[in-house]
Scaffold this motif. Structure first.
Motif, PDB file in Angstrom:
ATOM      1  N   ASP A  28       0.865  -1.222  -0.143  1.00  0.00           N
ATOM      2  CA  ASP A  28      -0.122  -0.036  -0.129  1.00  0.00           C
ATOM      3  C   ASP A  28       0.774   1.388   0.157  1.00  0.00           C
ATOM      4  N   PRO A  29       0.496   2.394  -0.557  1.00  0.00           N
ATOM      5  CA  PRO A  29       1.223   3.517  -0.533  1.00  0.00           C
ATOM      6  C   PRO A  29       1.621   3.897   0.737  1.00  0.00           C
ATOM      7  N   ALA A  30       0.665   3.654   1.694  1.00  0.00           N
ATOM      8  CA  ALA A  30       1.225   3.937   3.117  1.00  0.00           C
ATOM      9  C   ALA A  30       2.678   3.311   3.562  1.00  0.00           C
ATOM     10  N   HIS A  31       2.862   2.053   3.070  1.00  0.00           N
ATOM     11  CA  HIS A  31       3.943   1.541   3.239  1.00  0.00           C
ATOM     12  C   HIS A  31       5.089   1.593   2.141  1.00  0.00           C
TER      13      HIS A  31
ATOM     14  N   ALA B 276      11.513  -0.630   3.469  1.00  0.00           N
ATOM     15  CA  ALA B 276      10.713  -2.004   3.342  1.00  0.00           C
ATOM     16  C   ALA B 276      11.319  -2.892   2.316  1.00  0.00           C
ATOM     17  N   ALA B 277      11.905  -2.392   1.271  1.00  0.00           N
ATOM     18  CA  ALA B 277      12.717  -3.144   0.218  1.00  0.00           C
ATOM     19  C   ALA B 277      13.879  -3.556   0.644  1.00  0.00           C
ATOM     20  N   SER B 278      14.593  -3.087   1.494  1.00  0.00           N
ATOM     21  CA  SER B 278      15.768  -3.773   2.089  1.00  0.00           C
ATOM     22  C   SER B 278      15.637  -4.995   2.822  1.00  0.00           C
ATOM     23  N   HIS B 279      14.339  -4.763   3.569  1.00  0.00           N
ATOM     24  CA  HIS B 279      13.998  -6.002   4.520  1.00  0.00           C
ATOM     25  C   HIS B 279      13.404  -7.207   3.523  1.00  0.00           C
ATOM     26  N   THR B 280      12.660  -6.772   2.498  1.00  0.00           N
ATOM     27  CA  THR B 280      12.252  -7.748   1.466  1.00  0.00           C
ATOM     28  C   THR B 280      13.298  -8.504   0.864  1.00  0.00           C
ATOM     29  N   ALA B 281      14.441  -7.812   0.501  1.00  0.00           N
ATOM     30  CA  ALA B 281      15.669  -8.479  -0.459  1.00  0.00           C
ATOM     31  C   ALA B 281      16.299  -9.297   0.782  1.00  0.00           C
TER      32      ALA B 281
ATOM     33  N   SER C 161      16.381 -17.521  -7.971  1.00  0.00           N
ATOM     34  CA  SER C 161      16.718 -16.179  -8.015  1.00  0.00           C
ATOM     35  C   SER C 161      15.630 -15.283  -7.595  1.00  0.00           C
ATOM     36  N   ALA C 162      15.815 -14.088  -7.620  1.00  0.00           N
ATOM     37  CA  ALA C 162      14.650 -13.217  -7.317  1.00  0.00           C
ATOM     38  C   ALA C 162      15.043 -11.815  -7.870  1.00  0.00           C
ATOM     39  N   ASP C 163      14.109 -10.816  -7.979  1.00  0.00           N
ATOM     40  CA  ASP C 163      14.263  -9.469  -8.278  1.00  0.00           C
ATOM     41  C   ASP C 163      13.293  -8.648  -7.431  1.00  0.00           C
ATOM     42  N   LEU C 164      13.887  -7.627  -7.231  1.00  0.00           N
ATOM     43  CA  LEU C 164      12.650  -6.552  -6.422  1.00  0.00           C
ATOM     44  C   LEU C 164      13.075  -5.105  -6.998  1.00  0.00           C
ATOM     45  N   VAL C 165      11.845  -4.597  -7.782  1.00  0.00           N
ATOM     46  CA  VAL C 165      11.832  -3.493  -8.584  1.00  0.00           C
ATOM     47  C   VAL C 165      10.896  -2.382  -8.185  1.00  0.00           C
ATOM     48  N   GLU C 166      10.963  -1.179  -8.908  1.00  0.00           N
ATOM     49  CA  GLU C 166      10.475  -0.263  -8.951  1.00  0.00           C
ATOM     50  C   GLU C 166      10.260   0.765  -7.760  1.00  0.00           C
ATOM     51  N   VAL C 167      11.435   0.593  -6.936  1.00  0.00           N
ATOM     52  CA  VAL C 167      11.706   1.560  -5.727  1.00  0.00           C
ATOM     53  C   VAL C 167      12.103   2.802  -6.688  1.00  0.00           C
ATOM     54  N   ALA C 168      11.380   4.128  -6.236  1.00  0.00           N
ATOM     55  CA  ALA C 168      11.549   5.436  -6.822  1.00  0.00           C
ATOM     56  C   ALA C 168      11.858   6.185  -5.687  1.00  0.00           C
ATOM     57  N   PRO C 169      13.113   6.568  -5.084  1.00  0.00           N
ATOM     58  CA  PRO C 169      13.436   7.181  -4.121  1.00  0.00           C
ATOM     59  C   PRO C 169      12.845   8.604  -4.129  1.00  0.00           C
ATOM     60  N   ALA C 170      12.704   9.315  -5.242  1.00  0.00           N
ATOM     61  CA  ALA C 170      12.536  10.634  -5.249  1.00  0.00           C
ATOM     62  C   ALA C 170      11.089  10.937  -4.722  1.00  0.00           C
ATOM     63  N   TYR C 171      10.258  10.026  -4.425  1.00  0.00           N
ATOM     64  CA  TYR C 171       8.932  10.042  -3.919  1.00  0.00           C
ATOM     65  C   TYR C 171       8.721   9.424  -2.678  1.00  0.00           C
ATOM     66  N   ASP C 172       9.983   9.129  -1.966  1.00  0.00           N
ATOM     67  CA  ASP C 172       9.928   8.171  -0.736  1.00  0.00           C
ATOM     68  C   ASP C 172      10.359   9.001   0.303  1.00  0.00           C
ATOM     69  N   HIS C 173       9.419   9.762   1.039  1.00  0.00           N
ATOM     70  CA  HIS C 173       9.742  10.622   2.327  1.00  0.00           C
ATOM     71  C   HIS C 173      10.088   9.515   3.399  1.00  0.00           C
ATOM     72  N   ALA C 174      11.180   9.920   4.193  1.00  0.00           N
ATOM     73  CA  ALA C 174      11.722   9.273   5.102  1.00  0.00           C
ATOM     74  C   ALA C 174      12.159   7.796   4.880  1.00  0.00           C
ATOM     75  N   GLU C 175      12.385   7.760   3.778  1.00  0.00           N
ATOM     76  CA  GLU C 175      12.832   6.358   3.287  1.00  0.00           C
ATOM     77  C   GLU C 175      12.246   5.140   3.646  1.00  0.00           C
ATOM     78  N   ILE C 176      10.691   5.412   3.751  1.00  0.00           N
ATOM     79  CA  ILE C 176       9.688   4.303   4.000  1.00  0.00           C
ATOM     80  C   ILE C 176       9.676   3.058   3.016  1.00  0.00           C
ATOM     81  N   THR C 177       9.835   3.413   1.575  1.00  0.00           N
ATOM     82  CA  THR C 177       9.896   2.495   0.661  1.00  0.00           C
ATOM     83  C   THR C 177      11.135   1.760   0.815  1.00  0.00           C
ATOM     84  N   SER C 178      12.316   2.507   0.815  1.00  0.00           N
ATOM     85  CA  SER C 178      13.701   1.611   0.820  1.00  0.00           C
ATOM     86  C   SER C 178      14.064   0.782   1.865  1.00  0.00           C
TER      87      SER C 178
END
Length: 342
Positions: A265-268, A318-323, A299-316
């Motif tokens: 969700d965009p909240a996360h 979550a992505a780091s924990h997913t990887a 193998s796996a991939d993790l895509v579509e993280v766009a940090p320009a829209y990522d306030h407080a690194e919330i998305t990054s």
């Protein structure tokens, strides 16, 4: 944390090798080098050249977003994930494993691709993936946009045969073309089915939601062999039931997992190019992935993280924990295979 879990030097080495447990070079020791210091490799792991040029799991970036249909910026996603991963620690209690002590995991840097020619970029990613997989490594790829999944799947299938696929995303990504273009972030899995690189008896989307262009989108997707678990299904049925369904669908086939961060969700995960309301929580995504431990993840991939829209690194974050969870699954399986052979 035990002594075996903690690297012993500033650059990170695992506990001494024993006949049953080889030694691997692990992350930088955060008790001796602050987390905010030094180069931002994934989880502060060694570069691949620091471990002899080969690894059991290679973490690879693909800074490419020329295939997006809305907001660009995912070309910066891999490095944002690496920066956020400074906070990861070497013991994963959710999977009761120290992944970097079970297998050699290393950061293999980025695949440099042409940002002006999508066809050439796809060929470059495929060739680089062939080279990495040819060493016997598994890949944890950090995108970049979802266009890169197609060449990665081609390379995986060349090594393992047609692979099972679990695709975590808000969107189907099985559309035909955009503006006549066959290679975009919305088309990789249609192309993969057409090319025969997927095992069509073991395909599933997870987290799908939002408006479509028409009912035909779903009809076409079903004809390709995909099952769909919507985000509402996860909410109503719960993580355990959904995970069991996915495990039954893929069985013991070679499995590729592709995660578009907009499955959240965009909240996360606000930092993405095509956000959709009503998505999974980061907790739900991580728990589903943990429940897939023991599957034959190649193998796996993790895509579509766009940090320009990522306030407080919330998305990054979550992505780091997913990887991290995906890498742990691969490391555990590698160690189990080593024990079986031994």
């Amino acid at each position: 944390m035990t002594a075996a879990d903690r690297p012993t030097g500033p650059r990170g080495t695992s506990a001494p090798a024993t006949p049953a447990q080889p030694s691997f070079r692990g992350p930088v020791d955060s008790s001796r080098v602050p987390r905010y210091a030094g180069p931002a490799t994934f989880a502060r792991l060694p570069r691949i050249d620091e471990v002899g040029g080969a690894a059991d799991v290679a973490v690879v970036g693909v800074p490419f977003d020329s295939g997006v249909s809305y907001r660009p910026g995912a070309r910066f996603g891999g490095n944002a994930i690496r920066e956020a991963s400074r906070l990861l620690r070497p013991y994963n209690p959710a999977q009761d494993a120290s992944p970097f002590a079970l297998a050699q995991v290393a950061d293999a840097g980025d695949i440099a691709v042409n940002p002006f020619d999508i066809n050439e970029a796809v060929e470059t990613v495929e060739a680089a993936a062939d080279g990495i997989l040819g060493t016997g490594a598994r890949m944890m790829t950090l995108g970049g946009d979802h266009t890169i999944a197609l060449p990665l799947l081609r390379a995986a299938a060349r090594r393992h045969g047609p692979v099972a696929l679990l695709h975590f995303d808000a969107h189907l990504d099985t559309w035909d073309t955009y503006f006549g273009a066959e290679y975009t972030h919305g088309t990789p899995f249609r192309r993969a089915v057409e090319e025969g690189v997927l095992d069509t008896s073991a395909l599933s989307h997870v987290g799908i939601r939002g408006p479509l262009y028409g009912r035909k989108d779903l009809d076409d997707d079903e004809k390709m062999g995909f099952g769909i678990v919507t985000s509402a299904d996860v909410m109503r049925r719960g993580v355990d039931e959904v995970t069991q369904q996915l495990r039954e669908r893929v069985g013991d086939r070679p499995l590729y997992i592709s995660v578009d961060i907009d499955v959240l969700d965009p909240a996360h995960a606000p930092g993405t190019g095509t956000p959709e309301a009503g998505g999974l929580t980061s907790r739900e995504l991580l728990e589903i992935l943990r429940g897939l431990a023991g599957c034959h993840l190649v193998s796996a991939d993790l895509v579509e993280v766009a940090p320009a829209y990522d306030h407080a690194e919330i998305t990054s974050v979550a992505a780091s924990h997913t990887a991290y969870e995906l890498t742990t699954i691969m490391a555990r399986q590698i160690a189990a295979g080593r024990e079986t052979q031994g």
